[in-house]
Design a protein around this motif. Structure first.
Motif, PDB file in Angstrom:
ATOM      1  N   UNK A 190      -9.846 -13.580  -3.956  1.00  0.00           N
ATOM      2  CA  UNK A 190      -9.622 -15.154  -5.352  1.00  0.00           C
ATOM      3  C   UNK A 190      -8.754 -14.827  -5.214  1.00  0.00           C
ATOM      4  N   UNK A 191      -7.933 -16.033  -6.142  1.00  0.00           N
ATOM      5  CA  UNK A 191      -6.779 -16.111  -6.463  1.00  0.00           C
ATOM      6  C   UNK A 191      -6.660 -15.337  -7.876  1.00  0.00           C
ATOM      7  N   UNK A 192      -5.315 -14.383  -8.147  1.00  0.00           N
ATOM      8  CA  UNK A 192      -5.179 -13.220  -9.273  1.00  0.00           C
ATOM      9  C   UNK A 192      -6.033 -12.202  -8.909  1.00  0.00           C
ATOM     10  N   UNK A 193      -7.035 -11.704  -7.329  1.00  0.00           N
ATOM     11  CA  UNK A 193      -7.595 -10.732  -7.346  1.00  0.00           C
ATOM     12  C   UNK A 193      -6.262  -9.386  -7.063  1.00  0.00           C
ATOM     13  N   UNK A 194      -6.353  -8.331  -7.699  1.00  0.00           N
ATOM     14  CA  UNK A 194      -5.625  -7.124  -7.048  1.00  0.00           C
ATOM     15  C   UNK A 194      -6.876  -6.388  -5.600  1.00  0.00           C
ATOM     16  N   UNK A 195      -6.010  -6.309  -4.687  1.00  0.00           N
ATOM     17  CA  UNK A 195      -6.195  -5.573  -3.355  1.00  0.00           C
ATOM     18  C   UNK A 195      -5.731  -4.750  -3.278  1.00  0.00           C
ATOM     19  N   UNK A 196      -6.074  -3.159  -2.815  1.00  0.00           N
ATOM     20  CA  UNK A 196      -5.636  -2.009  -3.188  1.00  0.00           C
ATOM     21  C   UNK A 196      -5.231  -1.702  -1.085  1.00  0.00           C
ATOM     22  N   UNK A 197      -4.454  -1.174  -0.033  1.00  0.00           N
ATOM     23  CA  UNK A 197      -4.929  -1.058   1.643  1.00  0.00           C
ATOM     24  C   UNK A 197      -3.470   0.232   1.349  1.00  0.00           C
ATOM     25  N   UNK A 198      -3.985   1.079   2.273  1.00  0.00           N
ATOM     26  CA  UNK A 198      -3.188   1.890   2.615  1.00  0.00           C
ATOM     27  C   UNK A 198      -2.183   0.839   4.507  1.00  0.00           C
ATOM     28  N   UNK A 199      -1.183   1.581   4.294  1.00  0.00           N
ATOM     29  CA  UNK A 199      -0.709   1.585   5.787  1.00  0.00           C
ATOM     30  C   UNK A 199       0.181   3.265   6.265  1.00  0.00           C
ATOM     31  N   UNK A 200       0.271   3.547   7.436  1.00  0.00           N
ATOM     32  CA  UNK A 200       0.989   4.290   7.456  1.00  0.00           C
ATOM     33  C   UNK A 200       2.525   4.863   8.512  1.00  0.00           C
ATOM     34  N   UNK A 201       3.665   5.501   8.044  1.00  0.00           N
ATOM     35  CA  UNK A 201       4.312   5.872   8.425  1.00  0.00           C
ATOM     36  C   UNK A 201       4.506   6.933   9.178  1.00  0.00           C
ATOM     37  N   UNK A 202       4.805   7.313  10.353  1.00  0.00           N
ATOM     38  CA  UNK A 202       5.215   8.381  11.042  1.00  0.00           C
ATOM     39  C   UNK A 202       6.568   8.556  12.326  1.00  0.00           C
ATOM     40  N   UNK A 203       6.988  10.126  12.108  1.00  0.00           N
ATOM     41  CA  UNK A 203       8.694  10.130  12.795  1.00  0.00           C
ATOM     42  C   UNK A 203       7.608  10.404  14.393  1.00  0.00           C
ATOM     43  N   UNK A 204       8.556   9.225  14.872  1.00  0.00           N
ATOM     44  CA  UNK A 204       7.933   9.784  16.401  1.00  0.00           C
ATOM     45  C   UNK A 204       9.379  10.341  16.818  1.00  0.00           C
ATOM     46  N   UNK A 205      10.396  10.808  16.600  1.00  0.00           N
ATOM     47  CA  UNK A 205      11.252  10.700  17.145  1.00  0.00           C
ATOM     48  C   UNK A 205      11.160  12.343  17.390  1.00  0.00           C
ATOM     49  N   UNK A 206      12.700  12.640  17.926  1.00  0.00           N
ATOM     50  CA  UNK A 206      12.629  13.978  18.178  1.00  0.00           C
ATOM     51  C   UNK A 206      11.695  14.697  17.601  1.00  0.00           C
ATOM     52  N   UNK A 207      11.665  15.518  18.032  1.00  0.00           N
ATOM     53  CA  UNK A 207      10.817  17.009  17.198  1.00  0.00           C
ATOM     54  C   UNK A 207      11.678  17.228  16.421  1.00  0.00           C
ATOM     55  N   UNK A 208      13.197  17.904  16.844  1.00  0.00           N
ATOM     56  CA  UNK A 208      13.765  17.860  15.553  1.00  0.00           C
ATOM     57  C   UNK A 208      14.597  17.548  13.826  1.00  0.00           C
ATOM     58  N   UNK A 209      14.226  16.139  14.871  1.00  0.00           N
ATOM     59  CA  UNK A 209      14.314  14.775  13.804  1.00  0.00           C
ATOM     60  C   UNK A 209      13.811  14.786  12.554  1.00  0.00           C
TER      61      UNK A 209
END
Length: 160
Positions: free
Chosen positions: A61-80
């Motif tokens: 609906x117009x003006x409605x607030x929605x909350x969602x999750x996104x995820x971020x991950x480090x896929x680099x070298x093990x020491x990064x």
């Protein structure tokens, strides 16, 4: 892989006497970069950032607030360590990201949750866009998540 290209003024030195382009490939064990010379100097950039999340929201609906999750991950070298920031989002609606950026995310820490709060526009329409999250230390290393939703058009009828 993502490539960053740097121009050279002397591309003829990569063509042999038979008119064939010669490709020189070398590797550096320390940073795992790959150099490729074909009239241009290319550096393969290994990605450190990966993002996950479903933001195809359907009808809201117009003006409605929605909350969602996104995820971020480090896929680099093990020491990064990954320093990241949300740098782009759609112009429609009101957007909030918590956290908006992060520093020192290691591969061992796994996924970092970002809470996305969206207030839909007060108009009836279909909306599409993208969220862009960058590796702060390398602008060529980023992730884009697609976003879509629609605000349904209600028809009210007065019956006498």
């Amino acid at each position: 892989p993502k490539w960053v290209w740097i121009k050279t003024s002397d591309s003829n030195k990569y063509i042999n006497s038979n008119g064939i382009i010669e490709v020189l490939v070398t590797t550096e064990d320390e940073d795992l970069t790959l150099l490729c010379h074909v009239g241009l100097n290319g550096k393969m950039a290994m990605s450190d950032i990966k993002c996950y999340g479903e933001l195809h929201l359907g009808q809201i609906d117009p003006g409605q607030t929605v909350v969602k999750n996104i995820m971020v991950e480090n896929i680099g070298d093990s020491n990064s360590e990954l320093n990241w920031m949300v740098v782009g989002w759609p112009e429609w609606g009101d957007w909030d990201f918590s956290p908006f950026k992060g520093e020192g995310l290691t591969t061992y820490q796994g996924l970092k949750k970002i809470i996305v709060t969206i207030t839909t526009p007060y108009v009836f329409n279909r909306f599409k866009g993208e969220i862009r999250i960058n590796n702060i230390n390398d602008a060529s290393d980023f992730e884009i998540l697609d976003v879509s939703l629609s605000t349904p058009k209600y028809i009210f009828k007065n019956f006498l």
